[in-house]
Motif scaffolding. Structure first.
Motif, PDB file in Angstrom:
ATOM      1  N   GLY A  87      17.887 -43.556  31.746  1.00 47.73           N
ATOM      2  CA  GLY A  87      17.193 -44.592  32.499  1.00 47.73           C
ATOM      3  C   GLY A  87      15.736 -44.834  32.202  1.00 47.73           C
ATOM      4  N   GLY A  88      15.174 -45.732  32.931  1.00 45.21           N
ATOM      5  CA  GLY A  88      13.771 -46.052  32.784  1.00 45.21           C
ATOM      6  C   GLY A  88      13.499 -46.775  31.497  1.00 45.21           C
ATOM      7  N   PHE A  89      12.309 -46.619  30.983  1.00 43.71           N
ATOM      8  CA  PHE A  89      11.909 -47.368  29.803  1.00 43.71           C
ATOM      9  C   PHE A  89      11.977 -46.523  28.530  1.00 43.71           C
ATOM     10  CE2 PHE A  89      10.642 -51.410  31.426  1.00 43.71           C
ATOM     11  CZ  PHE A  89      10.455 -51.159  32.773  1.00 43.71           C
ATOM     12  N   LYS A  90      12.786 -45.498  28.592  1.00 43.54           N
ATOM     13  CA  LYS A  90      12.915 -44.669  27.402  1.00 43.54           C
ATOM     14  C   LYS A  90      14.042 -45.172  26.522  1.00 43.54           C
ATOM     15  CE  LYS A  90      11.778 -40.593  30.135  1.00 43.54           C
ATOM     16  NZ  LYS A  90      12.303 -39.286  30.591  1.00 43.54           N
ATOM     17  N   GLY A  91      14.009 -44.770  25.308  1.00 40.53           N
ATOM     18  CA  GLY A  91      15.172 -44.974  24.449  1.00 40.53           C
ATOM     19  C   GLY A  91      15.328 -46.381  23.925  1.00 40.53           C
ATOM     20  N   THR A  92      16.361 -46.581  23.163  1.00 42.32           N
ATOM     21  CA  THR A  92      16.601 -47.882  22.555  1.00 42.32           C
ATOM     22  C   THR A  92      17.446 -48.727  23.488  1.00 42.32           C
ATOM     23  OG1 THR A  92      18.664 -47.282  21.485  1.00 42.32           O
ATOM     24  CG2 THR A  92      16.635 -46.755  20.316  1.00 42.32           C
ATOM     25  N   ASP A  93      17.373 -50.018  23.294  1.00 42.77           N
ATOM     26  CA  ASP A  93      18.186 -50.936  24.072  1.00 42.77           C
ATOM     27  C   ASP A  93      19.459 -51.310  23.344  1.00 42.77           C
ATOM     28  OD1 ASP A  93      15.083 -52.524  24.768  1.00 42.77           O
ATOM     29  OD2 ASP A  93      16.134 -51.056  25.994  1.00 42.77           O
ATOM     30  N   THR A  94      19.518 -51.017  22.064  1.00 38.45           N
ATOM     31  CA  THR A  94      20.649 -51.479  21.268  1.00 38.45           C
ATOM     32  C   THR A  94      21.919 -50.792  21.706  1.00 38.45           C
ATOM     33  OG1 THR A  94      19.163 -51.768  19.401  1.00 38.45           O
ATOM     34  CG2 THR A  94      21.517 -51.715  18.924  1.00 38.45           C
ATOM     35  N   TYR A 119      25.077 -43.880  33.229  1.00 37.57           N
ATOM     36  CA  TYR A 119      23.882 -43.416  32.537  1.00 37.57           C
ATOM     37  C   TYR A 119      23.820 -41.905  32.434  1.00 37.57           C
ATOM     38  CZ  TYR A 119      22.437 -43.284  37.436  1.00 37.57           C
ATOM     39  OH  TYR A 119      22.394 -43.079  38.775  1.00 37.57           O
ATOM     40  N   ASN A 136      24.047 -43.442  27.794  1.00 36.29           N
ATOM     41  CA  ASN A 136      24.556 -44.649  28.460  1.00 36.29           C
ATOM     42  C   ASN A 136      25.871 -45.094  27.867  1.00 36.29           C
ATOM     43  OD1 ASN A 136      22.120 -44.704  29.853  1.00 36.29           O
ATOM     44  ND2 ASN A 136      21.213 -46.206  28.482  1.00 36.29           N
TER      45      ASN A 136
END
Lengths: 113, 117
Positions: free
Chosen positions: B98-105, B50, B31
Motif C-alpha cells: 500500500g501507500g505510495f511505494k512500489g510500482t503501479d504496473t 494487498y 498486490n
C-alpha cells in the motif's frame, strides 16, 4: 466517480499510417497513467507516465501526459499489421490501502495491409 | 520475467455451480487483482488483495468472493454462477504493498474465458 474515457472506440487504418489514440480521465489522487496493448490474450504493458510533458518513446510508439488538461495520447507511426490490437489506458489512483487501476474501455485498432 | 498464470483458459459451467478461478504469480508481488472484461465496458475490478489474507472490494464485487491464503495465490470464487457472470476474467499482480511505494504496473495473466450456461 472516477472515470477514464478513450477515443476513438475503434479505428481502421492502412499500413504506414500514423495514428493517435486519446485517453482522458477524472481520477482522484492521481498517481500515474498506464498504456497497455491487448492482442488475443492478456494486456501487455507499454508505458507508465507520471509527469506532464515528458514523452515516453519505444520504437514507433510514443506517449505523453498532460496533467493539467487530464489527458494522454498514444502515437503509433508507420503502423504495421502487428499493431492491430486493443489499446487500453488505465489511470492509477490511490485507493486507501493500495493503488487501484481504473481502465478505459479501450480503442480497437485494425491495421490493414 | 514476471509470470502470472491462471488455472484455466476456457471454462464452461452451469447456472448455480460453484466456480473457482485460480491465479498464481511467481515474482513475490504483494498486490493481486481480479478483473472481468466485457465488450464495451472495459476492465472492471472485482476484488484486490494487498497482502496475505487481506482483501478489498473493487467496483463490482457482488456475486464474487476471494481467497488469499498464500502470497503467490489469489482465488476468485463464484458461489453460485449465473449467466451474467459469463465473461473474460483477468488476474493481475503488482509489486509492493500500500501507500505510495512500489510500482503501479500490473502484470496480467492470460485470462480465463468463463461461460455460464
Amino acid at each position: 466517480e472516477d472515470k477514464v474515457v478513450q477515443s476513438p472506440l475503434s479505428l481502421v487504418v492502412h499500413e504506414g499510417d500514423t495514428v493517435t489514440l486519446n485517453c482522458s480521465y477524472e481520477v482522484t489522487n492521481f498517481r500515474s497513467l498506464l498504456w497497455y496493448k491487448q492482442e488475443k490474450k492478456a494486456p501487455t504493458f507499454l508505458f507508465m507516465l507520471t509527469s506532464s510533458g515528458i514523452e515516453k518513446k519505444s520504437g514507433r510508439l510514443s506517449s505523453i501526459l498532460d496533467k493539467k488538461e487530464l489527458f494522454s495520447i498514444l502515437n503509433i507511426t508507420a503502423t504495421q499489421t502487428g499493431d492491430s490490437a486493443i489499446y487500453l489506458c488505465a489511470v492509477v489512483g490511490y485507493g486507501g490501502a493500495t493503488n487501484k487501476l481504473i481502465f478505459g474501455t479501450g480503442t480497437l485498432l485494425a491495421v490493414q495491409p | 520475467d514476471v509470470k502470472v498464470t491462471q488455472s484455466s483458459r476456457y471454462l464452461v459451467k452451469r447456472t448455480g455451480e460453484k466456480v473457482f478461478l485460480e491465479c498464481v504469480q511467481d515474482m513475490d508481488h504483494e498486490n493481486m487483482f481480479w478483473y472481468r472484461q466485457d465488450p464495451g465496458l472495459g476492465l472492471r475490478l472485482i476484488y484486490f488483495s494487498y497482502d496475505v489474507k487481506m482483501k478489498e472490494k473493487g467496483d463490482i464485487p457482488e456475486g464474487y468472493s476471494v481467497s488469499r491464503e498464500k502470497k503467490e495465490r489469489f482465488s476468485l470464487i463464484l458461489e453460485s454462477a449465473s449467466t451474467n457472470q459469463t465473461s473474460m476474467y483477468l488476474c493481475a499482480s503488482s509489486l509492493n504493498g500500500g501507500g505510495f511505494k512500489g510500482t503501479d504496473t500490473q502484470y496480467f495473466g492470460p485470462g480465463t474465458r468463463l461461460t455460464v450456461l
